[in-house]
Write a protein that holds these residues in place. Structure first.
Motif, PDB file in Angstrom:
ATOM      1  N   PRO A 244       0.737  -1.214  -0.218  1.00  0.00           N
ATOM      2  CA  PRO A 244      -0.003   0.166   0.112  1.00  0.00           C
ATOM      3  C   PRO A 244       0.717   1.290  -0.009  1.00  0.00           C
ATOM      4  O   PRO A 244       0.474   2.269  -0.737  1.00  0.00           O
ATOM      5  CB  PRO A 244      -0.865  -0.102   1.301  1.00  0.00           C
ATOM      6  CG  PRO A 244      -1.068  -1.671   1.606  1.00  0.00           C
ATOM      7  CD  PRO A 244       0.506  -2.194   0.908  1.00  0.00           C
ATOM      8  N   ALA A 245       2.135   1.236   0.588  1.00  0.00           N
ATOM      9  CA  ALA A 245       2.884   2.498   0.786  1.00  0.00           C
ATOM     10  C   ALA A 245       3.302   2.669  -0.366  1.00  0.00           C
ATOM     11  O   ALA A 245       3.559   3.796  -1.002  1.00  0.00           O
ATOM     12  CB  ALA A 245       3.768   2.332   1.779  1.00  0.00           C
ATOM     13  N   VAL A 246       3.935   1.681  -1.091  1.00  0.00           N
ATOM     14  CA  VAL A 246       4.668   1.865  -2.512  1.00  0.00           C
ATOM     15  C   VAL A 246       3.643   2.308  -3.729  1.00  0.00           C
ATOM     16  O   VAL A 246       3.596   3.365  -4.437  1.00  0.00           O
ATOM     17  CB  VAL A 246       4.954   0.760  -2.886  1.00  0.00           C
ATOM     18  CG1 VAL A 246       5.708   0.710  -4.417  1.00  0.00           C
ATOM     19  CG2 VAL A 246       6.264   0.049  -2.110  1.00  0.00           C
ATOM     20  N   ALA A 247       2.297   2.070  -3.599  1.00  0.00           N
ATOM     21  CA  ALA A 247       1.221   2.150  -4.378  1.00  0.00           C
ATOM     22  C   ALA A 247       0.807   3.678  -4.301  1.00  0.00           C
ATOM     23  O   ALA A 247       0.788   4.406  -5.221  1.00  0.00           O
ATOM     24  CB  ALA A 247       0.028   1.331  -4.254  1.00  0.00           C
ATOM     25  N   ARG A 248       0.854   4.080  -2.897  1.00  0.00           N
ATOM     26  CA  ARG A 248       0.596   5.409  -2.866  1.00  0.00           C
ATOM     27  C   ARG A 248       1.868   6.302  -3.393  1.00  0.00           C
ATOM     28  O   ARG A 248       1.525   7.341  -3.965  1.00  0.00           O
ATOM     29  CB  ARG A 248       0.190   5.961  -1.243  1.00  0.00           C
ATOM     30  CG  ARG A 248      -0.985   5.321  -0.827  1.00  0.00           C
ATOM     31  CD  ARG A 248      -1.466   5.986   0.847  1.00  0.00           C
ATOM     32  NE  ARG A 248      -0.404   5.517   1.581  1.00  0.00           N
ATOM     33  CZ  ARG A 248      -0.381   4.284   2.282  1.00  0.00           C
ATOM     34  NH1 ARG A 248      -1.478   3.339   2.209  1.00  0.00           N
ATOM     35  NH2 ARG A 248       0.768   3.994   3.237  1.00  0.00           N
ATOM     36  N   GLU A 249       3.072   5.980  -3.137  1.00  0.00           N
ATOM     37  CA  GLU A 249       4.198   6.718  -3.393  1.00  0.00           C
ATOM     38  C   GLU A 249       4.033   6.619  -5.177  1.00  0.00           C
ATOM     39  O   GLU A 249       4.143   7.697  -5.669  1.00  0.00           O
ATOM     40  CB  GLU A 249       5.316   6.298  -3.029  1.00  0.00           C
ATOM     41  CG  GLU A 249       6.338   7.108  -3.499  1.00  0.00           C
ATOM     42  CD  GLU A 249       7.980   6.726  -2.755  1.00  0.00           C
ATOM     43  OE1 GLU A 249       9.095   7.197  -3.024  1.00  0.00           O
ATOM     44  OE2 GLU A 249       7.769   5.762  -1.872  1.00  0.00           O
ATOM     45  N   VAL A 250       3.929   5.658  -5.766  1.00  0.00           N
ATOM     46  CA  VAL A 250       3.798   5.844  -7.147  1.00  0.00           C
ATOM     47  C   VAL A 250       2.920   6.554  -7.824  1.00  0.00           C
ATOM     48  O   VAL A 250       2.681   7.351  -8.631  1.00  0.00           O
ATOM     49  CB  VAL A 250       3.674   4.182  -7.559  1.00  0.00           C
ATOM     50  CG1 VAL A 250       3.562   4.343  -9.375  1.00  0.00           C
ATOM     51  CG2 VAL A 250       4.810   3.465  -7.440  1.00  0.00           C
ATOM     52  N   GLY A 251       1.672   6.633  -7.127  1.00  0.00           N
ATOM     53  CA  GLY A 251       0.481   7.422  -7.285  1.00  0.00           C
ATOM     54  C   GLY A 251       0.685   8.753  -7.434  1.00  0.00           C
ATOM     55  O   GLY A 251       0.156   9.696  -8.081  1.00  0.00           O
TER      56      GLY A 251
END
Length: 468
Positions: A244-251
């Motif tokens: 989830p944290a990586v997905a938010r950063e990529v987004g």
């Protein structure tokens, strides 16, 4: 105007700016231009001339881009071959396109002269070759299977590719400030017709990957920090594995995710939006036409639909079938006048796709008049697999259907009537020797007979349901 003249916005106008990253190296646009000039000089020395076909069987690499641009500069027709294809499929394309040579990284079947990629050593310096090409000149011959199982070469012109790139750059707001991550194979029009051409016309910075590897995907996103990404539904399913944290950063640093080549499920659309904070932009295209319809960049990206017709492209529905016309439509099929004539109706290209239009103009694809299977973004025509199965002495009848699959969208399953016993493992081995891996049936179901109409047509919808 030909494609090279259009690409000069970047090759000449941004010659000192970094254009491409691949394998840890970077190349400015001027070097991309110079490399292809040198490759073109090598091709001329080897006897390639305008109108010749050159088949290319390579995975993503800088040299593939050099080869493609050299072909465009010389008027040589570029013929990409899917690197998953096996001997049977390769030989058909080589025979049909009648190329002057084939470039590959390893030995190839057939008698066409082979140029090994690692042995292509261009001269140190070379000027750009002179050219009399115009927009109607053929640029590429891209093979797409037909419903009869016969693979046909779609003749894509400089104008087809140019109009497509200009449309996408305008409608998706692609500019020189974008950072574009491309992990799709360049033998496919999704990466070639959309990816490569949008990059070269916009002047953005592109990182090219040899292939998409989901284990390394998060690291690639976090390292390159792209703003633009093209994928197929299978890839987006894999991206949902990001923490989830990586997905938010990529987004946070991404601007646009685009999906095509197969239907994107509304479930994946919603889950991706929840995790990454982005609504995937889904669009609809074909090998023969490049891009036709797209959800808007600024506006509602409606799940389950492919959006609105792109500028200059007219769309109509006749007896449920989506038909279109415009400057994106190919010049026909290579040396197949009957197939070309059958593909058009009063100047409209017959897509074979069943669709409906909402009151406000959004198109939704409902299925195909043919029984095309789309697995992980690759087209699979059951007839081709069925014909191969029927060549086996043990098999009397065969029917291949697509069944839903969470990862790949659809997978092929074969229903078999045998003359003499044969096990599924043996059939699997034979298929893998002759067919691309994505065409190999997931299962071989032995049945006593295939359901048929009174006229003998197989009724695939009456086959027993398949369970994994």
């Amino acid at each position: 105007m030909n494609l090279i003249q259009l690409f000069d916005l970047s090759l000449q106008g941004r010659r000192d700016h970094v254009a491409l990253e691949f394998g840890g190296s970077s190349y400015p646009f001027g070097e991309i231009d110079a490399r292809s000039n040198r490759m073109a000089a090598l091709f001329q020395a080897r006897g390639l001339r305008m109108g010749d076909r050159l088949c290319v069987y390579l995975s993503n690499c800088v040299e593939l881009i050099d080869i493609y641009l050299a072909c465009l500069k010389l008027g040589v027709i570029f013929v990409p071959i899917n690197i998953l294809y096996r001997e049977r499929e390769i030989l058909h394309i080589l025979a049909d396109s009648d190329p002057k040579a084939v470039i590959a990284a390893q030995p190839m079947p057939g008698t066409v002269p082979l140029w090994l990629a690692h042995e292509l050593i261009p001269p140190v310096e070379a000027a750009r070759p002179s050219s009399s090409l115009d927009g109607d000149s053929p640029a590429a011959l891209v093979y797409t299977s037909g419903t009869t199982g016969v693979s046909k070469g779609a003749i894509l012109t400089h104008n087809n590719f140019a109009v497509n790139a200009i449309n996408l750059n305008a409608c998706w707001d692609i500019s020189k400030s974008d950072r574009f991550l491309l992990a799709l194979p360049l033998f496919h029009v999704h990466a070639l017709g959309n990816g490569l051409h949008c990059w070269l016309t916009s002047g953005c910075r592109m990182r090219l990957l040899e292939r998409f590897e989901h284990q390394k995907a998060s690291a690639e996103f976090l390292d390159f920090r792209p703003t633009l990404f093209f994928g197929v539904p299978t890839i987006y399913v894999r991206l949902l594995d990001f923490p989830p944290a990586v997905a938010r950063e990529v987004g946070g640093f991404m601007r646009l995710f685009v999906s095509g080549s197969a239907p994107l499920s509304p479930q994946v659309f919603e889950e991706f939006h929840s995790r990454f904070g982005h609504a995937i932009l889904e669009r609809y295209g074909m090998t023969e036409t490049l891009m036709n319809v797209s959800n808007p960049y600024s506006g509602e990206r409606r799940p389950g639909t492919v959006g609105l017709p792109l500028p200059g492209i007219s769309v109509r529905i006749v007896n449920g079938e989506l038909q279109l016309r415009g400057p994106n439509v190919c010049a026909g099929y290579w040396r197949r006048e009957e197939a070309t004539a059958a593909a058009f109706e009063d100047g409209w290209f017959r897509t074979g796709d069943i669709a409906e239009r909402s009151e406000d103009g959004y198109y939704t694809l409902l299925g195909r008049k043919s029984d095309l299977i789309i697995s992980g973004g690759f087209n699979i025509y059951p007839r081709e697999i069925e014909e191969f199965l029927l060549e086996q002495a043990e098999i009397a009848e065969a029917a291949v259907v697509g069944v839903p699959d969470k990862l790949r969208g659809e997978i092929p399953v074969a229903y078999i009537v045998v003359r003499t016993p044969i096990d599924a493992a043996a059939l699997d081995t034979r298929c893998r020797e002759k067919l691309a891996s994505f065409k190999v049936p997931r299962d071989f179901v032995m049945v006593e007979k295939l359901p048929r109409t009174a006229l003998g047509k197989i009724q695939k919808h009456l086959l027993p349901p398949w369970t994994a």
